[in-house]
Structure formats: structure tokens, C-alpha cells
Design a protein around this motif. Structure first.
Motif, mmCIF file in Angstrom:
data_model
loop_
_atom_site.group_PDB
_atom_site.id
_atom_site.type_symbol
_atom_site.label_atom_id
_atom_site.label_comp_id
_atom_site.label_asym_id
_atom_site.label_seq_id
_atom_site.Cartn_x
_atom_site.Cartn_y
_atom_site.Cartn_z
ATOM 1 N N ARG A 268 0.833 -1.200 0.000
ATOM 2 C CA ARG A 268 0.000 0.000 0.000
ATOM 3 C C ARG A 268 0.867 1.249 0.000
ATOM 4 N N SER A 269 0.255 2.348 -0.397
ATOM 5 C CA SER A 269 0.935 3.640 -0.333
ATOM 6 C C SER A 269 0.758 4.226 1.054
ATOM 7 N N GLY A 270 1.475 5.289 1.341
ATOM 8 C CA GLY A 270 1.438 5.872 2.678
ATOM 9 C C GLY A 270 0.402 6.957 2.843
ATOM 10 N N ALA A 271 -0.537 7.078 1.903
ATOM 11 C CA ALA A 271 -1.548 8.128 2.004
ATOM 12 C C ALA A 271 -2.855 7.653 1.391
ATOM 13 N N ILE A 272 -3.943 8.228 1.880
ATOM 14 C CA ILE A 272 -5.272 7.971 1.325
ATOM 15 C C ILE A 272 -5.712 9.234 0.592
ATOM 16 N N LEU A 273 -6.159 9.071 -0.659
ATOM 17 C CA LEU A 273 -6.663 10.189 -1.441
ATOM 18 C C LEU A 273 -8.114 10.426 -1.061
ATOM 19 N N LEU A 274 -8.458 11.668 -0.763
ATOM 20 C CA LEU A 274 -9.813 12.008 -0.338
ATOM 21 C C LEU A 274 -10.472 12.884 -1.393
ATOM 22 N N ILE A 275 -11.719 12.565 -1.723
ATOM 23 C CA ILE A 275 -12.431 13.276 -2.785
ATOM 24 C C ILE A 275 -13.731 13.868 -2.246
ATOM 25 N N ASP A 276 -14.170 14.953 -2.896
ATOM 26 C CA ASP A 276 -15.444 15.568 -2.522
ATOM 27 C C ASP A 276 -16.586 14.884 -3.265
ATOM 28 N N ILE A 277 -17.785 15.430 -3.143
ATOM 29 C CA ILE A 277 -18.959 14.778 -3.747
ATOM 30 C C ILE A 277 -18.909 14.810 -5.268
ATOM 31 N N ASP A 278 -18.088 15.694 -5.851
ATOM 32 C CA ASP A 278 -17.944 15.767 -7.312
ATOM 33 C C ASP A 278 -16.789 14.914 -7.824
ATOM 34 N N GLY A 279 -16.122 14.198 -6.931
ATOM 35 C CA GLY A 279 -15.026 13.331 -7.341
ATOM 36 C C GLY A 279 -13.703 14.038 -7.497
ATOM 37 N N ARG A 280 -13.623 15.295 -7.082
ATOM 38 C CA ARG A 280 -12.360 16.025 -7.173
ATOM 39 C C ARG A 280 -11.541 15.826 -5.901
ATOM 40 N N LEU A 281 -10.224 15.878 -6.052
ATOM 41 C CA LEU A 281 -9.345 15.712 -4.909
ATOM 42 C C LEU A 281 -9.518 16.879 -3.950
ATOM 43 N N SER A 282 -9.814 16.565 -2.701
ATOM 44 C CA SER A 282 -9.986 17.619 -1.702
ATOM 45 C C SER A 282 -8.894 17.601 -0.649
ATOM 46 N N GLY A 283 -8.193 16.469 -0.511
ATOM 47 C CA GLY A 283 -7.131 16.397 0.479
ATOM 48 C C GLY A 283 -6.517 15.016 0.514
ATOM 49 N N ILE A 284 -5.554 14.846 1.413
ATOM 50 C CA ILE A 284 -4.965 13.525 1.642
ATOM 51 C C ILE A 284 -4.833 13.312 3.147
ATOM 52 N N PHE A 285 -4.850 12.053 3.530
ATOM 53 C CA PHE A 285 -4.638 11.686 4.929
ATOM 54 C C PHE A 285 -3.552 10.628 4.930
ATOM 55 N N THR A 286 -2.451 10.903 5.620
ATOM 56 C CA THR A 286 -1.275 10.028 5.540
ATOM 57 C C THR A 286 -1.151 9.147 6.772
ATOM 58 N N ASP A 287 -0.318 8.136 6.655
ATOM 59 C CA ASP A 287 -0.021 7.275 7.805
ATOM 60 C C ASP A 287 0.596 8.080 8.934
ATOM 61 N N SER A 288 1.333 9.130 8.568
ATOM 62 C CA SER A 288 1.942 9.985 9.601
ATOM 63 C C SER A 288 0.864 10.736 10.379
ATOM 64 N N ASP A 289 -0.212 11.153 9.671
ATOM 65 C CA ASP A 289 -1.323 11.817 10.365
ATOM 66 C C ASP A 289 -1.958 10.876 11.386
ATOM 67 N N LEU A 290 -2.133 9.616 10.992
ATOM 68 C CA LEU A 290 -2.709 8.637 11.915
ATOM 69 C C LEU A 290 -1.779 8.386 13.094
#
Length: 369
Positions: A268-290
Motif C-alpha cells: 500500500r501507499s502511505g496516504a489515502i486520497l480524499l475526494i469531494d462529492i464531485d469526485g475532485r481531490l480535496s485532500g490527503i490523509f497520511t499514515d503519519s497523520d494517523l
């Protein structure tokens, strides 16, 4: 072994009377022991004089270039076939390098050996081609013998030679005259100065043609897919993890939910890609954040919407961007994951630092002891 250094063996270096000396298999350590302190500056001086002589000859060509150079480039720009380069001996070896330069900068090229041309290889030349022939004297037998046949084919001939009045020059449509060059070295016999100038003029022809054709770094990358150069000029799309191999989730989910719902098999990669309701990238959440949540023991955040904690507006690259730009961005910002988005802002993949080690310059490990 004499302790007098190289002077007894290489008297011509010391400007004494000429003598003959033949080196027969000196072991490296014996050569090292043969050198005296007095030899080193003499050898360096000799090498520098050769470089100076070749360098002066090269610089003299700047003012020698005339309208025939422009005419030659004009022939190359109009060529709808390939550039056929020919020469024999050392000039032939230089010709092969010029072929490589033409080919790698967007101009198809082929080397034709003059002797082989007389025995059937002339068939490689078509009416759509341009000939580039190299000969210092312009009277080389194998080259001169070929010229009437080339004239009958009706193809433009560009020559790099010493004079427009030699045989090669008289058969040429564009003559790049180098002048009567003196070869380097004590004997002034081995092709050296002339081949250096030929190579530089060949580069000037190839690179001028390439620039006028609008050859871009993207085109260069297409022709150089291998090695570090090819990787740097390649597209991020070639090296990113595709979206099917990335963890992706809605930014409206809680932290706990995104880790449950975005699990993937394999590495796996070290980050999760987060999208809004329109499918656009809104942010990322990384393993370091957790990890920081657990380090602070702030477990209530696991039940909060991830958009309250995620990194908003993360650094991104657009599909089609060059790898060297992406790697520079990751290095400068010290980030391990870089999302790749399309023109609409939707994620299509991600660059992960673990996949890109080869792109980063090696750092020398400091000596501990």
C-alpha cells in the motif's frame, strides 16, 4: 631500470634530437616507478599543447562558417527521407557519431561505408535523402570513386572538407570548408585536429536542424526511454501508481471508516486520497497523520470526519507533467506522496517515494571513522 625518469626514453618531449622508442608491455607499477618528478610537468605541458592546438582550430571555425552552412541546414530541413553520412577511416568513425546525434535529436540518419557502397550498399540511398560526406583531403580514393554514382542519383551532397576546390568539394551542393588544418602531436600525422573539427561541425548541423524543427525535450524523452535521462524527461503517468492501486475515499467519512473502507491487498501507499462529492481531490490523509493521533492519544478524532483533520489542498501534479519536475517538487517540499490529477481536478494516480528512489540523487554516506 634507469633512475633518470622518462628523459632517456622520450627525448622528443624534452626538445632533444629525435629518437625512436617503442613501449612493449610496461606493467603499471613499473611505469609509475619510471616517472620522476621532472617528468610530470613535461607530460602535462605536452598534453596541454595538444588540447590548445585542437581548441584553437575549433574556435577558428566560428568565423569560417558562411552561407554554405545555412544552405546545408536548409537541405536537412527539407529532407523527407534520411541523412546518409559517409566517410572512411577516422572520418568514418566521426561520421558514425554524427549519425547518432542526428538520430537522437529527431533527424533519421544512417551511416554508409564508402567501400561497401561500391558493392551494393548504395541501394540504401533514395531520392528523398541528403548525403553528408566527411573527408579532410577531399581526395580519399573510396569517397571519390563514389561521387559520380551519387551525382546520378540526384541527391543533395553536403561535404565537410578542407577546401571547396578539391574533388569532394566540386561534387558538393553545400561545402563546409574547414581550411587546411594541422594535425596535433609531434608528427602532425594522426587525424586529430581535423576529426575534432568535423565532429563539432556535425553537432552544429544536427542541433541547428533540430532547433529549427521545433524539437522539444518531450521529443528527446521519447527517443531516450532508457537510463536516468529518459526517466527524468518521462511523464508522471508512466511511473505513478494508477488509481486502482491507490487508497481513495470520500472526505465525508470518519477517520475510522476510511481506514476500514479503503483497504487494498498488496503493498500500500502511505496516504489515502480524499475526494469531494464531485469526485475532485480535496485532500490527503497520511499514515503519519494517523500516527500523530495515536502518539497524542487523541482517540476521539478517529470518530470525526476526516475533512476536519486531512491536509487540504495538497501539492499535486497534473497528468502529463515531467518526472523531473515532480521529483523536484517532492524533494523541495519533503513529501513522500504526490497525487496526480486530471484537468478536472480528479485523482488518477499517485507518486510514492518508495517507487522513485532511482530518481533522487545519491547522497554520499559521510565517513564515521
Amino acid at each position: 631500470m634507469s633512475q633518470g625518469g622518462l628523459k632517456p626514453f622520450l627525448p622528443h618531449l624534452y626538445e632533444e634530437e629525435e629518437s625512436t622508442f617503442q613501449v612493449v608491455g610496461f606493467p603499471a607499477d613499473e611505469v609509475q616507478n619510471t616517472l620522476s618528478e621532472a617528468d610530470v610537468p613535461v607530460i602535462l605541458d605536452y598534453g596541454r599543447r595538444i588540447l590548445q592546438q585542437e581548441g584553437d582550430a575549433l574556435l577558428s571555425q566560428v568565423d569560417r562558417l558562411n552561407e554554405d552552412f545555412s544552405k546545408a541546414v536548409g537541405f536537412l530541413l527539407k529532407c523527407r527521407g534520411k541523412v546518409v553520412v559517409s566517410g572512411i577511416g577516422k572520418a568514418g568513425l566521426i561520421g558514425q557519431k554524427i549519425v547518432a546525434t542526428f538520430s537522437s535529436t529527431g533527424t533519421p540518419a544512417h551511416f554508409l561505408h564508402p567501400a561497401e557502397a561500391a558493392h551494393g550498399d548504395l541501394g540504401v540511398v533514395s531520392s528523398r535523402d541528403v548525403l553528408l560526406i566527411l573527408s579532410h583531403s577531399g581526395e580519399t580514393e573510396e569517397v571519390v570513386r563514389l561521387l559520380p554514382s551519387l551525382r546520378r542519383l540526384g541527391v543533395p551532397i553536403i561535404s565537410i572538407t578542407s577546401s571547396p576546390w578539391n574533388t569532394l568539394g566540386r561534387f558538393s551542393h553545400a561545402i563546409i570548408s574547414m581550411g587546411n588544418l594541422t594535425e596535433a602531436g609531434s608528427l602532425n600525422l594522426a587525424p586529430s585536429t581535423s576529426t575534432t573539427v568535423m565532429l563539432a561541425i556535425g553537432d552544429a548541423l544536427a542541433l541547428s536542424t533540430s532547433r529549427l524543427r521545433g524539437f522539444r525535450d518531450e521529443d528527446f524523452a521519447r527517443l531516450h526511454p532508457g537510463g536516468s535521462l529518459g526517466r527524468k524527461l518521462s511523464s508522471v503517468d508512466d511511473y505513478m501508481r494508477p488509481i486502482s492501486q491507490c487508497r481513495i475515499c470520500s472526505d465525508q467519512k470518519t477517520v475510522r471508516e476510511i481506514f476500514v473502507e479503503s483497504r487494498l491487498p498488496g503493498r500500500r501507499s502511505g496516504a489515502i486520497l480524499l475526494i469531494d462529492i464531485d469526485g475532485r481531490l480535496s485532500g490527503i490523509f497520511t499514515d503519519s497523520d494517523l500516527a500523530r493521533i495515536f502518539e497524542r492519544r487523541d482517540f476521539d478524532l478517529l470518530e470525526r470526519p476526516v475533512d476536519e483533520i486531512m491536509t487540504r489542498l495538497p501539492k499535486v501534479v497534473v497528468s502529463g507533467s515531467r518526472m523531473q519536475d515532480a521529483v523536484a517538487l517532492m524533494g523541495n517540499k519533503k513529501i513522500s506522496e504526490l497525487p496526480v490529477i486530471d484537468n478536472a481536478g480528479s485523482p488518477i494516480g499517485m507518486l510514492d517515494i518508495t517507487d522513485l528512489v532511482a530518481f533522487f540523487p545519491e547522497r554520499k554516506t559521510p565517513d564515521i571513522f
